[in-house]
Design a protein around this motif. Structure first.
Motif, PDB file in Angstrom:
ATOM      1  N   UNK A  43     -24.022  -9.042  45.610  1.00 18.61           N
ATOM      2  CA  UNK A  43     -23.127  -8.665  44.510  1.00 18.61           C
ATOM      3  C   UNK A  43     -23.635  -7.400  43.840  1.00 18.61           C
ATOM      4  N   UNK A  44     -22.769  -6.394  43.794  1.00 14.28           N
ATOM      5  CA  UNK A  44     -23.063  -5.139  43.101  1.00 14.28           C
ATOM      6  C   UNK A  44     -22.039  -4.965  41.980  1.00 14.28           C
ATOM      7  N   UNK A  45     -22.503  -4.587  40.799  1.00 10.69           N
ATOM      8  CA  UNK A  45     -21.580  -4.270  39.713  1.00 10.69           C
ATOM      9  C   UNK A  45     -21.646  -2.777  39.424  1.00 10.69           C
ATOM     10  N   UNK A  46     -20.487  -2.197  39.167  1.00 10.85           N
ATOM     11  CA  UNK A  46     -20.395  -0.782  38.802  1.00 10.85           C
ATOM     12  C   UNK A  46     -19.773  -0.689  37.418  1.00 10.85           C
ATOM     13  N   UNK A  47     -20.501  -0.090  36.510  1.00 11.22           N
ATOM     14  CA  UNK A  47     -20.034   0.037  35.132  1.00 11.22           C
ATOM     15  C   UNK A  47     -19.043   1.208  35.060  1.00 11.22           C
ATOM     16  N   UNK A  48     -17.800   0.904  34.792  1.00  6.68           N
ATOM     17  CA  UNK A  48     -16.763   1.937  34.736  1.00  6.68           C
ATOM     18  C   UNK A  48     -17.092   2.983  33.672  1.00  6.68           C
ATOM     19  N   UNK A  49     -17.709   2.554  32.581  1.00  4.67           N
ATOM     20  CA  UNK A  49     -18.015   3.459  31.478  1.00  4.67           C
ATOM     21  C   UNK A  49     -18.944   4.591  31.912  1.00  4.67           C
ATOM     22  N   UNK A  75     -16.055  -3.589  39.874  1.00  6.49           N
ATOM     23  CA  UNK A  75     -15.940  -2.500  38.902  1.00  6.49           C
ATOM     24  C   UNK A  75     -15.473  -3.099  37.586  1.00  6.49           C
ATOM     25  N   UNK A  76     -16.258  -2.904  36.533  1.00  7.43           N
ATOM     26  CA  UNK A  76     -15.985  -3.579  35.280  1.00  7.43           C
ATOM     27  C   UNK A  76     -16.541  -2.812  34.095  1.00  7.43           C
ATOM     28  N   UNK A  77     -15.978  -3.076  32.941  1.00  8.04           N
ATOM     29  CA  UNK A  77     -16.524  -2.547  31.688  1.00  8.04           C
ATOM     30  C   UNK A  77     -17.556  -3.505  31.097  1.00  8.04           C
ATOM     31  N   UNK A  94     -15.597  -7.456  49.718  1.00  7.22           N
ATOM     32  CA  UNK A  94     -14.451  -7.013  48.920  1.00  7.22           C
ATOM     33  C   UNK A  94     -14.929  -6.162  47.763  1.00  7.22           C
ATOM     34  N   UNK A  95     -14.076  -5.223  47.374  1.00 13.22           N
ATOM     35  CA  UNK A  95     -14.278  -4.438  46.163  1.00 13.22           C
ATOM     36  C   UNK A  95     -13.233  -4.918  45.158  1.00 13.22           C
ATOM     37  N   UNK A  96     -13.670  -5.298  43.976  1.00 16.18           N
ATOM     38  CA  UNK A  96     -12.750  -5.864  42.989  1.00 16.18           C
ATOM     39  C   UNK A  96     -12.816  -5.054  41.696  1.00 16.18           C
TER      40      UNK A  96
END
Length: 239
Positions: free
Chosen positions: A35-41, A8-10, A105-107
């Motif tokens: 690898x999955x990325x989640x845009x916090x925005x 989880x990242x901006x 892991x979720x980071x």
């Protein structure tokens, strides 16, 4: 099932970054990990998708909002949830191995002045640090942790034993390494390493590891000695 990482990242564009190269990148391409990325925005509030607000009690900086972070967090599937923060417990090789042996892991990557404490508590976040330094955000710290974990996954490293005889494994720093040429700038490789006596080589490497740890990391050396003392007290001999 392969190791699954969710970040989880901006700044999702920072990933996979170096994790897309070399052995980690090859492992990613082969499906040894994902690898999955989640845009916090994307979970921000209002027309401007706000993700932060001023801290209660005053002070500089902005704080990431708990409602936004809760919305961005995936459903609990049993994977550990880490948040990268300088106030967290420093990551150690033991924890790295535990993560590598698990499902993933979720980071959460911290930014700004910090994260609302209620989010840390409600989401069950494991506060994790990469050392006594302050970074611009948690992304580089997350890359470091994932790099340490991914290299230990089955099939990622060319030689599985490569991860067993190095710094922090067994509580000591790694012994010095040498390669050809046997003599360089007037300095020769220690004779024992070319002797062919594997027992003598193992003893020399252990001694060098002990000397390096005692000189460079007295904190690790104290832990190593304490563990050795406990072993002696328990068994009556060094095992």
């Amino acid at each position: 099932m392969s190791f699954r990482a969710t970040v989880l990242t901006l700044y999702p564009e920072m990933f996979p970054g170096p994790l897309g190269l070399s052995l980690a990148g090859e492992g990613l391409a082969k499906g040894l990990w994902s690898l999955e990325t989640r845009h916090i925005r994307e979970h921000g509030i209002g027309r401007h998708r706000a993700v932060d607000d001023t801290p209660f009690g005053g002070g500089p900086g902005m704080v990431l909002k708990p409602d936004v972070l809760a919305a961005a967090m995936p459903e609990d599937d049993g994977r550990p949830r880490l948040v990268m923060t300088p106030r967290g417990r420093p990551i150690a090789q033991k924890r790295v191995r535990e993560l590598a042996a698990g499902p993933g892991a979720v980071i959460l990557c911290g930014r700004f002045e910090g994260i609302d404490e209620r989010a840390i508590e409600a989401l069950g976040l494991e506060e994790t640090s990469v050392g006594d330094v302050v970074l611009s955000g948690g992304e580089t710290a997350a890359l470091l942790v994932l790099d340490a974990v991914v290299r230990l996954l089955p099939g990622v490293m060319g030689t599985e034993a490569s991860g067993e005889d190095e710094s922090f494994e067994g509580g000591l720093l790694e012994h010095p390494q040498y390669t050809r040429p046997a003599e360089w700038q007037g300095k020769a490789v220690p004779e024992v390493l070319t002797s062919g006596d594997h027992k003598a080589i193992a003893c020399w490497r252990k001694l060098m590891a002990m000397n390096a740890t005692r000189a460079r990391r007295p904190d690790l050396w104290a832990k190593y000695v304490a563990e050795a003392t406990r072993t002696i007290d328990k068994a009556g001999k060094i095992t």
